[in-house]
Structures are given as C-alpha cells and as structure tokens.
Design a protein around this motif. Structure first.
Motif, short mmCIF file in Angstrom:
data_model
loop_
_atom_site.label_atom_id
_atom_site.label_comp_id
_atom_site.label_asym_id
_atom_site.label_seq_id
_atom_site.Cartn_x
_atom_site.Cartn_y
_atom_site.Cartn_z
N VAL A 47 0.91 -1.23 -0.37
CA VAL A 47 -0.01 0.24 -0.14
C VAL A 47 0.91 1.50 -0.16
CG1 VAL A 47 -1.82 1.48 1.45
CG2 VAL A 47 -1.80 -1.07 0.69
N LEU A 48 1.51 1.16 0.99
CA LEU A 48 2.58 2.18 0.81
C LEU A 48 3.83 2.55 -0.68
CD1 LEU A 48 4.76 4.78 2.39
CD2 LEU A 48 5.41 3.25 3.87
N THR A 50 2.39 1.70 -3.24
CA THR A 50 1.45 2.13 -4.72
C THR A 50 1.16 3.12 -4.28
OG1 THR A 50 0.80 0.11 -4.37
CG2 THR A 50 -0.78 1.40 -4.98
N VAL A 51 1.01 4.10 -2.62
CA VAL A 51 0.55 5.20 -2.67
C VAL A 51 1.77 6.37 -2.80
CG1 VAL A 51 0.00 7.49 -0.97
CG2 VAL A 51 -1.31 5.05 -0.63
N LEU A 52 3.60 5.88 -2.41
CA LEU A 52 4.14 6.83 -2.93
C LEU A 52 4.53 6.63 -4.28
CD1 LEU A 52 6.19 5.41 -0.23
CD2 LEU A 52 5.79 8.41 -0.41
N PHE A 54 2.00 6.34 -7.05
CA PHE A 54 1.59 7.38 -7.58
C PHE A 54 1.46 8.82 -7.74
CE2 PHE A 54 -1.57 3.39 -8.08
CZ PHE A 54 -2.34 4.02 -9.83
N TRP A 55 1.73 9.71 -6.35
CA TRP A 55 2.57 10.72 -6.41
C TRP A 55 3.86 10.98 -6.83
CZ3 TRP A 55 7.09 11.88 -3.84
CH2 TRP A 55 6.37 13.93 -3.26
N ALA A 78 5.74 -2.20 -5.52
CA ALA A 78 4.59 -2.34 -5.80
C ALA A 78 3.75 -3.35 -6.03
CB ALA A 78 3.49 -1.24 -5.92
#
Length: 169
Positions: A47-48, A50-52, A54-55, A78
């Motif tokens: 999850v981390l 993925t979020v990082l 996409f940012w 990811a």
C-alpha cells in the motif's frame, strides 16, 4: 526525494534488468519482515509503495519524452509486494515460522510469476502499460502483482490439495 522514491533508493540504477532488481529488493524486504515476525508489513508495504508511486512517478516523468524510464522501479516494488501478500498472509495466519527456509515456494513463485506477467503483459497488464502515462506505469505492475498473487494461490492449492496427497498416497 522523488528520485529516491521512484528508484527505490537507487536500486533502479542497477543494470541489467532494473525491474528485476526492484522486484528482488521487494522479495528480500518481505522475507526480512516475515522472519522478524512482522508479516503484516508486506501488504502495508504494498500500500505504501503504491501511494508513494502514484504520487512520485508523475513528478519524476513530468516533461520527459520517456514516460516509463527503466530506472523507475517503485512500480515493481508495489506489484511484487502485492503478489507476495497473497502467500505471506496465509502462511503467517497458519503459524509458519520461516518464509525463507520453511516455505520458500511462497516467495519464489510470486517472484517468478510477477516477472512473467510484468514482461509478458497479458490482458489488463498490457492495457495499463499502453496508457503511456504515469498511472499506466503503476497500474501495469499492480495488475501483474494481482495476477501473480492469484496464480500463486491457485498453484499452492493444486499442489497441497491434489499433487501432494497423490505423491504421499
């Protein structure tokens, strides 16, 4: 900071095959987390990452010709952690002590299957890759991770449910 995120601390600069190196780094981190008794860090890491990703990926490729440079490996990290979550969590729930020695197929198969789907790019993996944008960079590896995780569970079920009893029978 963006460069460190998308190259996963510089691992994306390793040659040849930076995506494989990024995937392997994710496997090593997952094994270390599991062996330390922190199996839940594997899906949390997925999850981390993925979020990082996409940012950071859109910021890293802004204004570049190449919309998917090979040094960007946060997407592989990811996707690989997602694939590993499918085998790590059931093993942890069943009290398996060692992922590295005791249950090595649980990390070898997701690794191999993830690399296969990431390179082959079947169906939704290829569709996401053809987007040609930052979201596509992340999405193709997340699809590959999902397919690798599901395939790993199916193969484990076939082995434990059909092949192993037949071999022991």
């Amino acid at each position: 900071m963006i460069g460190a995120i998308v190259t996963f601390g510089g691992i994306g600069h390793l040659r040849p095959a930076p995506g494989t190196w990024g995937s392997l780094a994710a496997v090593v981190l997952a094994i270390l987390a599991y062996e330390a008794g922190a199996a839940l860090l594997v899906p949390l890491g997925a999850v981390l990452a993925t979020v990082l990703g996409f940012w950071a990926v859109p910021r890293a490729i802004a204004g570049q010709q190449d919309q998917d440079p090979s040094e960007i490996v946060i997407d592989e990290v990811a996707g690989q952690l997602l694939a590993l979550s499918f085998t790590v969590l059931p093993l942890w729930r069943h009290g398996v002590d060692s992922l590295f020695l005791g249950a090595w197929p649980a990390w070898v198969m997701p690794f191999l299957l993830f690399r296969l789907f990431d390179i082959w790019k079947p169906w939704l993996v290829g569709r996401a890759d053809r987007r040609g944008d930052a979201a596509g960079v992340m999405l193709d590896d997340l699809w590959a991770g999902l397919f690798a995780g599901i395939s790993s569970v199916i193969l484990a079920g076939l082995y434990h449910g059909a092949l192993q009893p037949w071999l022991n029978g």
